[in-house]
Design an enzyme around this catalytic site. Structure first.
Site, PDB file in Angstrom:
ATOM      1  N   CYS A 134      22.044   9.683  35.402  1.00 40.73           N
ATOM      2  CA  CYS A 134      22.278   9.143  33.942  1.00 40.73           C
ATOM      3  C   CYS A 134      21.564   8.305  32.816  1.00 40.73           C
ATOM      4  O   CYS A 134      21.566   7.422  33.205  1.00 40.73           O
ATOM      5  CB  CYS A 134      24.188   9.118  33.744  1.00 40.73           C
ATOM      6  SG  CYS A 134      24.210   8.901  31.976  1.00 40.73           S
ATOM      7  N   CYS A 137      22.741   6.103  30.167  1.00 38.98           N
ATOM      8  CA  CYS A 137      23.611   5.624  30.813  1.00 38.98           C
ATOM      9  C   CYS A 137      23.094   4.188  31.295  1.00 38.98           C
ATOM     10  O   CYS A 137      23.394   3.058  30.655  1.00 38.98           O
ATOM     11  CB  CYS A 137      24.726   5.620  31.364  1.00 38.98           C
ATOM     12  SG  CYS A 137      25.116   7.197  31.283  1.00 38.98           S
ATOM     13  N   ASP A 138      22.084   4.128  31.971  1.00 37.37           N
ATOM     14  CA  ASP A 138      21.236   3.704  32.836  1.00 37.37           C
ATOM     15  C   ASP A 138      19.941   2.729  32.370  1.00 37.37           C
ATOM     16  O   ASP A 138      19.256   2.455  33.137  1.00 37.37           O
ATOM     17  CB  ASP A 138      21.615   3.966  33.562  1.00 37.37           C
ATOM     18  CG  ASP A 138      22.605   4.141  34.576  1.00 37.37           C
ATOM     19  OD1 ASP A 138      23.713   3.394  33.909  1.00 37.37           O
ATOM     20  OD2 ASP A 138      23.328   4.869  35.537  1.00 37.37           O
TER      21      ASP A 138
END
Ligand SMILES: Cc1cc2nc3c(=O)[nH]c(=O)nc-3n(C[C@H](O)[C@H](O)[C@H](O)COP(=O)(O)OP(=O)(O)OC[C@H]3O[C@@H](n4cnc5c(N)ncnc54)[C@H](O)[C@@H]3O)c2cc1C
Length: 309
Positions: A134, A137-138
């Protein structure tokens, strides 16, 4: 005669717990089967920095524990068991858990979608650390570092382009020379000077050192020759698989298996609702899953009022 529950929630990620919180506060006495991975996908990640309300970020497992506690405080009953199958052929519906049958008027399916991993040596150890599925997300954890993206579809090209906001260099690795991505997505990535595209390369194994991920050995599938790439972050973007097998095809899905909403969050089956990544082909975030969990519980409440009040 067995008790008939108002609503059974299947799955305990952000969608499930939020549905549980709303259904419990609406006095529906919801029952949740949390599944084989209680807490869902966020149990796999160390830091969540984009869920509103946590100015300093929060660990994924810690956040899920808090969500569970919050829902349980209002009466959500959680059982850490897996649903094996459901029978939606007549009402009340049957939910089968370890051989036991539970009856319910309504169901909310919140079983998420599994990322597809490469399953090559070294991957398990670096999951949620150097290797992610992701970028939204990261990505921000890899500021000024060199990273790679694996895949050849829209997601891979989109994630590679997105990651150039943070990373000093992004290598897009694809096992063929034909990209499934739309032309616009591919061209946007190809035109970005921070992105290098390597075709005919697949990850043979991941490399790591004491700090974490350090790179990968890439193999050319045509002749088996190898090369080493040095990166501290890797994003696997080869797709997701919604978890719907236990439904036995009784709920309508798209061709990839994502559950289809027919009326607000209700599925093709009356009284059966779905929320979170199991229906979401696009956003796949904790906040969007939680938002849909809220919607599904409100929809269940209204549907029960009309059908079983
Ligand atoms: C490594 C990683 C990092 C991420 N980081 C972020 C981030 O920083 N911010 C962000 O917003 N999002 C992040 N995401 C995405 C986020 O985790 C998902 O979008 C979100 O968890 C989806 O929630 P969900 O409730 O739909 O499903 P999930 O979280 O996938 O939960 C599904 C639940 O269903 C249960 N289940 C499955 N089958 C059954 C069954 N048969 N019976 C009973 N239960 C079952 C599982 O046990 C699980 O509890 C990350 C994802 C990953 C993989």
């Amino acid at each position: 005669m067995s008790e008939i529950h108002n609503v059974i929630i299947i799955g305990s990620g952000p969608a499930g717990y939020t549905a549980g919180l709303y259904a419990a506060r609406a006095m529906l006495n919801p029952l949740m089967f949390a599944g084989y991975m209680s807490g869902g996908q966020l149990m796999l990640t160390s830091d969540v920095e984009n869920f509103p309300g946590y100015p300093n970020g929060i660990g994924g497992p810690e956040m899920m524990t808090e969500l569970r506690e919050q829902a349980e405080r209002f009466g959500l009953e959680v059982r850490d068991q897996n649903v094996e199958s459901v029978d939606l052929s007549e009402r009340p519906y049957k939910v089968v858990v370890e051989g036991e049958v539970f009856l319910t008027h309504a169901i909310i399916i919140c079983t998420g979608a599994e990322s597809i991993w490469l399953n090559v040596p070294g991957e398990e150890e670096q999951k949620g650390r150097g290797i992610s599925t992701c970028a939204t997300c990261d990505g921000a954890f890899f500021r000024d570092e060199e990273v790679m993206v694996v895949g050849g579809g829209d997601s891979a090209c989109e994630e590679a382009t997105f990651l150039t906001r943070f990373a000093s260099k992004v290598t897009l690795v694809h096992r063929r020379d034909v990209f499934k991505a739309s032309t616009i997505m591919y061209e946007r990535a190809a035109a970005n000077e921070k992105i290098e595209i390597k075709t005919f390369r697949q990850v043979q194994s991941w490399l790591s050192n004491e700090k974490g991920l350090s790179g990968a050995i890439l193999e050319d599938p045509r002749d088996g020759s190898t090369e080493t790439i040095n990166v501290t972050g890797a994003f696997i973007a080869i797709g997701h698989k919604p978890i719907t097998g236990f439904l036995g095809g009784q709920v309508e899905t798209d061709e990839e298996g994502y559950i289809l909403h027919k009326h607000h969050t209700m599925t093709s089956v009356e009284g059966v609702f779905a929320a979170g990544d199991v229906v979401d082909t696009r956003y796949k975030q904790a906040i969007t899953a939680a938002g849909m969990g809220c919607q599904s519980a409100i929809d269940v409440e209204k549907w029960l009022e009309d059908n079983h009040a």
